[in-house]
Design an enzyme around this catalytic site. Structure first.
Site, mmCIF file in Angstrom:
data_model
loop_
_atom_site.group_PDB
_atom_site.id
_atom_site.type_symbol
_atom_site.label_atom_id
_atom_site.label_comp_id
_atom_site.label_asym_id
_atom_site.label_seq_id
_atom_site.Cartn_x
_atom_site.Cartn_y
_atom_site.Cartn_z
ATOM 1 N NE ARG A 87 24.532 18.917 -36.411
ATOM 2 C CZ ARG A 87 25.652 18.216 -36.623
ATOM 3 N NH1 ARG A 87 26.251 18.257 -37.798
ATOM 4 N NH2 ARG A 87 26.176 17.489 -35.663
ATOM 5 C CG HIS A 119 27.891 18.468 -30.771
ATOM 6 N ND1 HIS A 119 26.694 17.793 -30.920
ATOM 7 C CD2 HIS A 119 28.696 18.004 -31.774
ATOM 8 C CE1 HIS A 119 26.777 16.988 -31.956
ATOM 9 N NE2 HIS A 119 27.968 17.085 -32.488
ATOM 10 C CD GLN A 140 31.171 14.153 -30.794
ATOM 11 O OE1 GLN A 140 30.608 14.145 -31.882
ATOM 12 N NE2 GLN A 140 31.979 13.180 -30.426
ATOM 13 C CG ASP A 169 35.565 20.361 -33.114
ATOM 14 O OD1 ASP A 169 35.552 19.730 -34.197
ATOM 15 O OD2 ASP A 169 34.621 21.093 -32.746
ATOM 16 C CB CYS A 216 33.652 15.678 -32.284
ATOM 17 S SG CYS A 216 34.103 17.216 -33.093
ATOM 18 N NE ARG A 236 27.446 11.811 -31.511
ATOM 19 C CZ ARG A 236 27.193 12.809 -32.350
ATOM 20 N NH1 ARG A 236 28.142 13.311 -33.093
ATOM 21 N NH2 ARG A 236 25.992 13.357 -32.435
#
Ligand code: CP
Ligand code: NVA
Length: 299
Positions: free
Chosen positions: A95, A122, A125, A213, A253, A281
């Site tokens: 990340r 992402h 996700q 988001d 998310c 996830r």
């Protein structure tokens, strides 16, 4: 060697296979005796823990490593960190603040690299989002997904994933905060349909799912005030959800800011699937890791 830096690193049939593998609750322990390095330059709740448990479920050993500890481009170069970790670990997840960091890690070619969120993308996700929608709808293809808010990393990966699954995506964002022409071209190259608008009502009208988001992503603290001001009309409220199909679901998310990008009664209401999405996830990560470590190596 295959990597997952963005959704279109997968072919559509590979994405379908990963989602099928995600549905196998007790998979073969294909990572027995192997480890996965998980490097985080930014905080995480879902990504870190879903990946850790996915690795455990595949019989492997996950190692959480902070960016500060390995000091990418500070203590040593990104390339040398990657070479070092690949001496011990089967795969490396990272990340990062700058998407180029995961591109540089992949370019080393020493181990498969997973993007665990960058400023651009992402994909882990988006895999969980598509898994959630598949469970909800029974199959993917022919539906409409509305994204309302900041055209960010989550939105971009979702748009690509939706295109790969035959889902029309409509993105409503304020001027200057939407997906760009380059994103639209990438969706078009996948044969997808992407509608970009500044009108949340237009995006949500009749949609099968509504997604949002945060307005200010990690690393954007210096522009937080101006982004919040621009995005105020783009909050997902009960009134906006009423414009979607009656069977529509709400996705986010997480982490969420109730009263900002989403009203509490929406995220905590009957249309919301955010906790199934969070659980997914782990299942999606397990499917992806299993595919990357077995089938992708043979392809
Ligand atoms: N959705 C998501 O990636 O959450 P975290 O930032 O907690 O990992
Ligand atoms: N767009 C958000 C997603 C967090 C999971 C961010 O990058 O901070």
């Amino acid at each position: 060697m295959r990597h997952l830096l963005e959704m279109d690193d997968l072919r559509p049939e590979e994405l379908a296979r990963v989602l099928d593998l995600a549905g196998i609750a007790s998979p073969e322990r294909v990572l027995a005796g192997s480890g996965v390095a998980l490097v985080f330059e930014k905080p995480s709740a879902r990504t870190r823990h879903s990946l850790e448990m996915a690795v455990v479920q595949l019989g492997g050993h996950p190692s959480y490593i902070t960016g500060a500890e390995v000091g990418m481009d500070q203590r040593e170069s990104v390339e040398d960190v990657t070479r070092t970790l690949s001496c011990y670990y089967a795969m490396i997840g990272a990340r990062v603040f700058d998407h180029q960091t995961v591109q540089r890690m992949a370019a080393v070619g020493a181990a498969p690299v997973l993007n665990l969120l960058s400023n651009r993308s992402h994909p882990m996700q988006a895999l969980a989002d598509l898994l959630t929608l598949k469970q909800e709808w029974g199959h993917l293809g022919g539906q409409t997904l509305a994204y309302v808010g900041d055209g960010n990393n989550v939105c971009r990966s979702l748009a690509l994933g939706a295109a790969m699954c035959g889902i029309e995506m409509r993105v409503a964002s304020p001027a200057g905060y939407g997906l760009g022409d380059e994103d639209a071209a990438r969706v078009a190259a996948l044969g997808g349909k992407l509608v970009r608008t500044e009108d949340p009502d237009e995006a949500v009208a009749g949609a099968d799912a509504v997604y949002t988001d945060v307005w200010v992503s990690m690393g954007e603290e210096q522009v937080a005030e101006q982004k919040r001001a621009a995005l105020i009309p783009f909050g997902v409220t009960s009134a906006l959800m009423k414009r979607a199909a009656t069977h529509s679901v709400f996705l986010h998310c997480l982490p969420a800011h109730r009263g900002e990008e989403v009203a509490a009664e929406v995220i905590d209401g009957t249309h919301s699937r955010v906790w199934r999405q969070a659980e997914n996830r782990m299942h999606a990560a397990r499917g992806l890791l299993c595919w990357l470590w077995t089938e992708a190596k043979q392809s």
